[in-house]
Design a protein around this motif. Structure first.
Motif, PDB file in Angstrom:
ATOM      1  N   MET A   1       0.856  -0.784   0.241  1.00 38.63           N
ATOM      2  CA  MET A   1       0.287   0.005  -0.262  1.00 38.63           C
ATOM      3  C   MET A   1       0.487   0.813  -0.032  1.00 38.63           C
ATOM      4  SD  MET A   1      -2.737   1.098   3.416  1.00 38.63           S
ATOM      5  CE  MET A   1      -4.148   0.398   1.686  1.00 38.63           C
ATOM      6  N   HIS A  27      -9.689   5.195   6.236  1.00 41.13           N
ATOM      7  CA  HIS A  27      -9.534   4.010   6.002  1.00 41.13           C
ATOM      8  C   HIS A  27      -9.082   2.545   6.176  1.00 41.13           C
ATOM      9  CE1 HIS A  27     -12.302   6.142   2.558  1.00 41.13           C
ATOM     10  NE2 HIS A  27     -11.481   6.703   2.461  1.00 41.13           N
ATOM     11  N   TYR A  29      -5.170   3.013   6.542  1.00 40.81           N
ATOM     12  CA  TYR A  29      -4.414   3.237   5.543  1.00 40.81           C
ATOM     13  C   TYR A  29      -3.492   2.364   6.435  1.00 40.81           C
ATOM     14  CZ  TYR A  29      -7.180   4.494   1.783  1.00 40.81           C
ATOM     15  OH  TYR A  29      -8.545   4.906   0.608  1.00 40.81           O
ATOM     16  N   SER A  55     -14.774   0.710   5.982  1.00 40.12           N
ATOM     17  CA  SER A  55     -13.917   0.750   4.449  1.00 40.12           C
ATOM     18  C   SER A  55     -12.594   0.518   5.454  1.00 40.12           C
ATOM     19  CB  SER A  55     -14.162   2.338   4.670  1.00 40.12           C
ATOM     20  OG  SER A  55     -14.974   2.739   4.279  1.00 40.12           O
ATOM     21  N   ASN A  59     -10.562  -2.536   3.755  1.00 46.04           N
ATOM     22  CA  ASN A  59      -9.072  -2.314   3.717  1.00 46.04           C
ATOM     23  C   ASN A  59      -7.710  -3.548   4.439  1.00 46.04           C
ATOM     24  OD1 ASN A  59      -8.877  -0.799   1.385  1.00 46.04           O
ATOM     25  ND2 ASN A  59      -9.154   1.367   3.600  1.00 46.04           N
ATOM     26  N   TYR A  63      -5.864  -6.925   2.214  1.00 50.83           N
ATOM     27  CA  TYR A  63      -4.956  -7.413   2.576  1.00 50.83           C
ATOM     28  C   TYR A  63      -4.425  -8.681   3.688  1.00 50.83           C
ATOM     29  CZ  TYR A  63      -2.924  -3.633   0.173  1.00 50.83           C
ATOM     30  OH  TYR A  63      -2.751  -2.053  -1.153  1.00 50.83           O
TER      31      TYR A  63
END
Length: 231
Positions: A1, A27, A29, A55, A59, A63
């Motif tokens: 990412m 999100h 991240y 969200s 994600n 992963y």
């Protein structure tokens, strides 16, 4: 990412093998990046709203990190138990909201070793509160992204005496480190003070006179830092 410059620089301050809470994860991240790169042992990703948390969950699942990143719905640190994490990220919020998050759950705050804070506004007020409440700023960084300069403040428990008011506006570590974006950052602060001065033109009240004096003093301090940077 691949993270944006702001998020990547926040992630860089997370200690290796730490147990992390990402408050207001959005999100998810940063948690995904940290776990994919084997930087953290475990992460609790929290958010006050269900939408961003969903969200983040998508994600995390994408992963294959469901066993390593736990998501929790909650306001600030309320979803975290004392001693559960040693590092916390609180990013993308106002400085006063960050202050309130740290204030509202003192038992959790006390148990955390490192705080990685990225206030969007009221950075000076947040620094002032941190210094007054037995926190010390161990590092700071400026990050340029989308024509804006963001401030990252890394904090641990401890006492630090600040000898000059300028360090609330321009972090002391930014000056000591000669941050690459510091010059542009200071010019932005100077412009802000000059805009306030222009708005005070023609005002004769004591309040306006005091504000004018304060603005001029700040500009002098900023220019002093600029001269030091250039030498």
């Amino acid at each position: 990412m691949k993270l944006t410059p702001r998020l990547l620089n926040i992630a860089k301050f997370v200690p290796k093998n730490s147990v992390l809470a990402d408050v207001g994860t959005d999100h998810g991240y940063i948690p995904v990046y940290l776990m994919k790169n084997k930087i953290t042992e475990k992460i609790i990703a929290t958010d006050i709203n269900e939408g961003p948390l969903l969200s983040a969950q998508k994600n995390i699942k994408l992963y294959g990190l469901d066993n390593y990143i736990e998501t929790r719905l909650g306001n600030g640190l309320e979803a975290i138990q004392p001693g559960e994490v040693d590092t916390v990220i609180i990013a993308g919020m106002g400085g006063l909201l960050i202050r309130d998050i740290l204030l509202n759950h003192p038992d959790v705050t006390k148990s955390i070793k490192r705080f990685i804070l990225q206030p969007m506004v009221a950075q000076d007020e947040l620094r002032r509160w941190l210094y007054a409440n037995n926190f010390k700023i161990i590092d700071e960084k400026l990050v340029s992204e989308d024509h804006r300069i963001y401030e990252i403040i890394v904090v641990e428990h401890g006492k630090e005496v600040i000898e000059d008011e300028i360090y609330f506006e321009i972090g002391k570590k930014l000056i000591e480190n000669k941050d690459p974006h510091l010059e542009a950052f200071i010019y932005k602060h100077i412009k802000k003070q000059k805009d306030i001065i222009n708005n005070l033109v023609g005002q004769k009240t004591d309040k306006a006179k005091n504000k004018l004096k304060e603005c001029k003093e700040k500009i002098e301090k900023f220019e002093e830092v600029l001269r030091w940077l250039k030498n």
